[in-house]
Design an enzyme around this catalytic site. Sequence first.
Site, PDB file in Angstrom:
ATOM      1  N   ASP A 193      -3.331   2.255  -5.800  1.00 58.59           N
ATOM      2  CA  ASP A 193      -2.102   2.284  -5.010  1.00 58.59           C
ATOM      3  C   ASP A 193      -1.971   1.108  -4.050  1.00 58.59           C
ATOM      4  O   ASP A 193      -1.184   1.168  -3.104  1.00 58.59           O
ATOM      5  CB  ASP A 193      -2.030   3.592  -4.218  1.00 58.59           C
ATOM      6  CG  ASP A 193      -3.173   3.728  -3.214  1.00 58.59           C
ATOM      7  OD1 ASP A 193      -4.190   3.028  -3.371  1.00 58.59           O
ATOM      8  OD2 ASP A 193      -3.060   4.543  -2.286  1.00 58.59           O
ATOM      9  N   GLU A 194      -2.682   0.022  -4.296  1.00 59.90           N
ATOM     10  CA  GLU A 194      -2.757  -1.063  -3.310  1.00 59.90           C
ATOM     11  C   GLU A 194      -2.933  -2.388  -4.029  1.00 59.90           C
ATOM     12  O   GLU A 194      -3.694  -2.479  -4.997  1.00 59.90           O
ATOM     13  CB  GLU A 194      -3.936  -0.787  -2.378  1.00 59.90           C
ATOM     14  CG  GLU A 194      -4.128  -1.746  -1.252  1.00 59.90           C
ATOM     15  CD  GLU A 194      -5.360  -1.394  -0.425  1.00 59.90           C
ATOM     16  OE1 GLU A 194      -5.557  -2.036   0.618  1.00 59.90           O
ATOM     17  OE2 GLU A 194      -6.134  -0.485  -0.812  1.00 59.90           O
ATOM     18  N   ASP A 210       0.858  -1.183   0.000  1.00 54.81           N
ATOM     19  CA  ASP A 210       0.000   0.000   0.000  1.00 54.81           C
ATOM     20  C   ASP A 210       0.899   1.239   0.000  1.00 54.81           C
ATOM     21  O   ASP A 210       1.658   1.465   0.946  1.00 54.81           O
ATOM     22  CB  ASP A 210      -0.905  -0.013   1.237  1.00 54.81           C
ATOM     23  CG  ASP A 210      -2.007   1.033   1.174  1.00 54.81           C
ATOM     24  OD1 ASP A 210      -2.055   1.799   0.193  1.00 54.81           O
ATOM     25  OD2 ASP A 210      -2.818   1.088   2.111  1.00 54.81           O
TER      26      ASP A 210
END
Length: 454
Positions: free
Chosen positions: A116-117, A22
């Site tokens: 983003d993860e 993350d």
Amino acid sequence: MDPAELTDASRLRSRATILHADADSFFAAVEQRDKPSLRGKPVLVGGLGPRGVVATASYEARRAGARSAMPMSRARRLSPGAAVLYPRFEAYSAYSRVIMETLGTLSGLVEPLSIDEAFVDLEAGSFGDDPGGAAAGARARIRELTGLAVSVGIGRTKLVAKLASDAGKPDGLLVVEPSDEDAFLLPLPVRAIPGIGPATAGALERLDVRTVADLRRQDLDVLTMTLGVSAGTNLFRLARGIDLRAVGPGGERKSVGAERTFAEDIYGAERIAAAIDQVTDEALRRLVAHGGGARTVVAKVRFADFTTLTRSVTLPQPSAERAELRAAAHLAARAAGISDSVRLLGVSFHNLSAHAQLTLAWADEDAAPPPSVDEPDATPEPARGPRLLTEATARAGVDIEHPTLGRGWLVHLRGSHATVRFETVTTPPARSQVIDLDTDPLVLVPPLPPTLGR
């Protein structure tokens, strides 16, 4: 169902080989990296209008109490010195691609959750025997290529890996071995478990459940009677670390949405329209948290007689514009045949894309979208001219270029006077300069590649 069957751990892995990555404060971190004068300073990314919301707050702003999904007006009061910027999804998507490609070097099984993860199954690659080393190498490579920090958690289940990356923030790496799971899980607040929102937390609070240890002490029957069979059974498992979900490349979230059941049926066009806006705004906040845009908007309407209809509107391209998605929600609701009374309203966004074509008005309903570029009448495909910075195209943080001063970004625009910092990822921090657009026009340009400054 037999509680013993629910708690059977024989199908769980014997090693911690599921990785959750993350990126820390992703949007704000990209802005700080691309804009040297903002490094180490509070940054808020989101909408600037009366109903604007925070998409991401930098850690410097978080220390003042600002956070994502908070009204921007409140965040600005909490962190009055913060730079407030409009999102640049083109830049975020480019950084995201570098992160996901780097994670892809660890395994063929990478499951993106948002821009983003992601989860990574290290047993599907060549790093099952050294998960910590694999994670450290990937984090170092991402920092080398992008300058960004990525927090990583590793466990034998998705649940533990996700909680470990949360615990490791910011910029941390935490490996939770199976033998250490109870020591890690049990002291955590129950809200740490994914899926436990305010309503579920409130119901658990009435059972005196505040930690995962408290949750584990509850009987299955108590949880299912309190939360329903599905939710109660799921939490009974998760409190014991039982999570059989596999990592899969097709696991990216397919939709986000919200719905509201009214205590009393609502009547009248104005009240119904206002309710559609409220539910859409809640769904938009979740879309902002997910990142990117949506192409299809679905409205769900339940009438007083419990008849339930769903209708959808599909846009020409993915969008994250607040006004456009709101309008589509109203169209879909009208297509469902809203008449004189409504018991439930729901709005959800489907066909999600992290690479939406956006004018970014999702959190600033008063902002005028940039005008389209007029093209001359000609048979061949005409070349588009440069897009000039104007009041209509101005967004705090956008990339601009001057013929002699070079590239920079817009701080703010007042009339024809643009305050600009001429700096990029490869330059030192720059002071603000005021440019008169009537005599010295500026051109909007795309963001620089993420790896330029490595």
